[in-house]
Write a protein that holds these residues in place. Sequence first.
Motif, PDB file in Angstrom:
ATOM      1  N   MET A 143      25.377  -1.003  -7.830  1.00 57.50           N
ATOM      2  CA  MET A 143      24.275  -1.049  -8.788  1.00 57.50           C
ATOM      3  C   MET A 143      22.950  -0.855  -8.077  1.00 57.50           C
ATOM      4  SD  MET A 143      26.569  -3.664 -10.324  1.00 57.50           S
ATOM      5  CE  MET A 143      27.661  -2.777  -9.216  1.00 57.50           C
ATOM      6  N   PRO A 144      22.233   0.178  -8.424  1.00 51.73           N
ATOM      7  CA  PRO A 144      20.964   0.394  -7.750  1.00 51.73           C
ATOM      8  C   PRO A 144      20.019  -0.767  -8.027  1.00 51.73           C
ATOM      9  CG  PRO A 144      21.556   2.276  -9.149  1.00 51.73           C
ATOM     10  CD  PRO A 144      22.495   1.165  -9.474  1.00 51.73           C
ATOM     11  N   GLU A 145      19.497  -1.311  -6.941  1.00 49.51           N
ATOM     12  CA  GLU A 145      18.549  -2.399  -7.111  1.00 49.51           C
ATOM     13  C   GLU A 145      17.220  -1.925  -6.545  1.00 49.51           C
ATOM     14  OE1 GLU A 145      17.693  -6.875  -5.384  1.00 49.51           O
ATOM     15  OE2 GLU A 145      19.253  -5.612  -4.532  1.00 49.51           O
ATOM     16  N   LYS A 146      16.277  -1.703  -7.435  1.00 48.81           N
ATOM     17  CA  LYS A 146      14.991  -1.207  -6.979  1.00 48.81           C
ATOM     18  C   LYS A 146      14.116  -2.395  -6.619  1.00 48.81           C
ATOM     19  CE  LYS A 146      11.303   1.526  -6.685  1.00 48.81           C
ATOM     20  NZ  LYS A 146      10.991   1.907  -5.322  1.00 48.81           N
ATOM     21  N   LYS A 147      13.748  -2.476  -5.351  1.00 46.73           N
ATOM     22  CA  LYS A 147      12.845  -3.536  -4.893  1.00 46.73           C
ATOM     23  C   LYS A 147      11.498  -2.899  -4.637  1.00 46.73           C
ATOM     24  CE  LYS A 147      14.651  -7.620  -3.633  1.00 46.73           C
ATOM     25  NZ  LYS A 147      14.302  -8.643  -4.569  1.00 46.73           N
ATOM     26  N   LEU A 148      10.454  -3.551  -5.062  1.00 50.41           N
ATOM     27  CA  LEU A 148       9.139  -3.009  -4.742  1.00 50.41           C
ATOM     28  C   LEU A 148       8.798  -3.339  -3.302  1.00 50.41           C
ATOM     29  CD1 LEU A 148       7.047  -3.733  -7.950  1.00 50.41           C
ATOM     30  CD2 LEU A 148       8.480  -1.773  -7.370  1.00 50.41           C
ATOM     31  N   ARG A 149       8.328  -2.344  -2.592  1.00 50.65           N
ATOM     32  CA  ARG A 149       7.926  -2.534  -1.197  1.00 50.65           C
ATOM     33  C   ARG A 149       6.446  -2.205  -1.067  1.00 50.65           C
ATOM     34  NH1 ARG A 149      11.842  -2.710   2.854  1.00 50.65           N
ATOM     35  NH2 ARG A 149      10.704  -1.343   4.269  1.00 50.65           N
ATOM     36  N   ILE A 150       5.696  -3.139  -0.536  1.00 54.51           N
ATOM     37  CA  ILE A 150       4.250  -2.989  -0.459  1.00 54.51           C
ATOM     38  C   ILE A 150       3.791  -3.187   0.982  1.00 54.51           C
ATOM     39  CG2 ILE A 150       2.026  -3.769  -1.411  1.00 54.51           C
ATOM     40  CD1 ILE A 150       3.911  -3.097  -3.663  1.00 54.51           C
ATOM     41  N   LEU A 151       2.931  -2.302   1.433  1.00 54.21           N
ATOM     42  CA  LEU A 151       2.320  -2.486   2.744  1.00 54.21           C
ATOM     43  C   LEU A 151       0.946  -3.109   2.562  1.00 54.21           C
ATOM     44  CD1 LEU A 151       1.979  -1.949   5.804  1.00 54.21           C
ATOM     45  CD2 LEU A 151       1.296   0.377   5.230  1.00 54.21           C
ATOM     46  N   ILE A 152       0.736  -4.248   3.203  1.00 53.91           N
ATOM     47  CA  ILE A 152      -0.599  -4.856   3.170  1.00 53.91           C
ATOM     48  C   ILE A 152      -1.221  -4.657   4.548  1.00 53.91           C
ATOM     49  CG2 ILE A 152      -1.903  -7.025   2.979  1.00 53.91           C
ATOM     50  CD1 ILE A 152      -0.869  -6.066   0.298  1.00 53.91           C
ATOM     51  N   ALA A 153      -2.339  -3.952   4.566  1.00 52.05           N
ATOM     52  CA  ALA A 153      -2.919  -3.580   5.860  1.00 52.05           C
ATOM     53  C   ALA A 153      -4.388  -3.955   5.923  1.00 52.05           C
ATOM     54  CB  ALA A 153      -2.748  -2.085   6.089  1.00 52.05           C
ATOM     55  N   LYS A 154      -4.802  -4.148   7.128  1.00 59.11           N
ATOM     56  CA  LYS A 154      -6.174  -4.584   7.345  1.00 59.11           C
ATOM     57  C   LYS A 154      -6.838  -3.590   8.293  1.00 59.11           C
ATOM     58  CE  LYS A 154      -9.372  -7.808   7.199  1.00 59.11           C
ATOM     59  NZ  LYS A 154     -10.333  -6.731   7.413  1.00 59.11           N
ATOM     60  N   PRO A 155      -7.493  -2.573   7.752  1.00 59.43           N
ATOM     61  CA  PRO A 155      -8.130  -1.591   8.639  1.00 59.43           C
ATOM     62  C   PRO A 155      -9.503  -2.080   9.081  1.00 59.43           C
ATOM     63  CG  PRO A 155      -8.399  -0.901   6.374  1.00 59.43           C
ATOM     64  CD  PRO A 155      -7.717  -2.249   6.338  1.00 59.43           C
ATOM     65  N   GLY A 156     -10.086  -1.393  10.019  1.00 59.56           N
ATOM     66  CA  GLY A 156     -11.461  -1.696  10.418  1.00 59.56           C
ATOM     67  C   GLY A 156     -11.529  -2.800  11.440  1.00 59.56           C
ATOM     68  N   LEU A 157     -12.738  -3.082  11.857  1.00 57.64           N
ATOM     69  CA  LEU A 157     -12.916  -3.940  13.026  1.00 57.64           C
ATOM     70  C   LEU A 157     -13.181  -5.401  12.720  1.00 57.64           C
ATOM     71  CD1 LEU A 157     -14.922  -1.458  15.245  1.00 57.64           C
ATOM     72  CD2 LEU A 157     -12.513  -2.098  15.406  1.00 57.64           C
ATOM     73  N   ASP A 158     -13.487  -5.715  11.453  1.00 59.64           N
ATOM     74  CA  ASP A 158     -13.807  -7.106  11.171  1.00 59.64           C
ATOM     75  C   ASP A 158     -12.574  -7.971  11.356  1.00 59.64           C
ATOM     76  OD1 ASP A 158     -13.130  -5.496   8.808  1.00 59.64           O
ATOM     77  OD2 ASP A 158     -12.987  -7.446   7.842  1.00 59.64           O
ATOM     78  N   GLY A 159     -12.836  -9.184  11.824  1.00 60.35           N
ATOM     79  CA  GLY A 159     -11.766  -9.944  12.449  1.00 60.35           C
ATOM     80  C   GLY A 159     -10.858 -10.856  11.649  1.00 60.35           C
TER      81      GLY A 159
END
Lengths: 133, 320
Positions: free
Chosen positions: A1-17
Amino acid sequence: MPEKKLRILIAKPGLDGHDRGAKVVARALRDAGMEVIYTGLRQTPESIVETALQEDVDAIGLSILSGAHNYLFQKIIDLLKKEDAEDILVFGGGIIPEEDITYLKSLGVKKIFRPGTSTEKIITDVKEMIHKI
Amino acid sequence: MYPVEELVQKMISGNRRALGKLITLIENDPSSSAVIVPKIHNLTGNAYIIGITGPPGSGKSSIVDKLIFNYRNEGKKVGVVTIDPTSPFTGGALLGDRIRMQRHYTDEKVFIRSMSTRGSLGGLSEATANVIKLFDAFGKDVIIIETVGTGQIEVDIIKVADTVVLVSVPGMGDDVQTIKAGIMEIGDIFSVNKAETDGVEKCISEIRMMLELSEKNEVWIPPIIKTYGNKENGADDLYKAINNHYTYLIESGIYGKKRVFRGKNELLNIIQNLFMKNLYSFVSEDELEELAEKIANREKDPYMVIEELMPKLRKLYEVF
Ligand SMILES: Nc1nc2c(ncn2[C@@H]2O[C@H](COP(=O)(O)OP(=O)(O)O)[C@@H](O)[C@H]2O)c(=O)[nH]1
Ligand SMILES: [Mg+2]
């Protein structure tokens, strides 16, 4: 049974810390049943797009506080196009002025969450934008 | 969505996006493996497969980072699969192993994929084996699998590896217990990470003692290697030990035997998963639940139940 899972990339670009906001969103999406890939601080647009391809995510969420948002979103959207990956949705959050939001949406950014948006709202909107395509 | 055929062609010609998408297909839908694997199987068998397992926080991802660095120095192309548990309550997962491997993010000869265990565990080892095949067909020379080592599941997943590294850390007495519980036997190399910590020698001698107790009729004696996952070159000795193990496997002829063994495991795994999948199309979860209750309250015994199920099970045989 196809199980579609949502996949999300959470990224933090730039130089602030700091990545407090990014982590809160990452955890909220995980608790909503998604697989969240987290990359760490100070990512370049190139490394973010490369990660998105390898992880085959449905969407990339960028947390931006540095003020360089116009450049960063533009660059990431361009790179996705170059990789034939425009179907990966891009959304973001951070301190972004109203007039820039209109501009960013014209580039193809699906959603910008301003500071103070509830995590419930973020979850609903993320699910909705992915299921629309 | 592209048709699978096209994705496979693109993947073989080096397209990273296509590889990413094929992995997703295999993860989401086990039956897609039956379409994908026949198209790539003859391109595989070239990669060296390393499994790394150990408790959460022991430093596995940090060690993987170092190993990637070592193999890249040799000019080898590296694929990494990291597997973390899915939350049983929400079905979600936060996958952050790659944070430790940041310096390789834009190296196009390195491909890192994070997976979570999701629902079916039999399904997971089948999926992992096939993801490794994709990496292999893609042209990776070395493939590293990282799993959280807690028991039988890891043993099953890690069975696809040529060399298995078990990571432990000093001062967590219980972990040695965990290792002992079931996976000690599959360790080809033991890494004692955070080796700058007090108690490292004690940890090493405990592992050595347990190794002496488990009789393994092999020439290879698993080395116990100190590693420093947070230091530059901190896993060089481990890297050397892996290379030694590789040489041993080749020279002893065990390398080939392991691959036959792996083929057999693969078959058994697929049969089992196929059987289970079909079983559920003849016997519903509810029905099983009901029968289980009767067994529990001693109304029926399991063999009686099987007898009752026989007509359905016979239909199941016809499917095969
Ligand atoms: N002190 C010390 N810390 C380490 C060492 N190796 C890794 N770490 C740290 O241990 C933590 C967990 O490491 P990680 O690689 O994510 O562990 P994993 O969960 O087993 O993959 C991180 O903060 C690492 O920086 C080491 O040799 N010594
Ligand atoms: Mg890890």
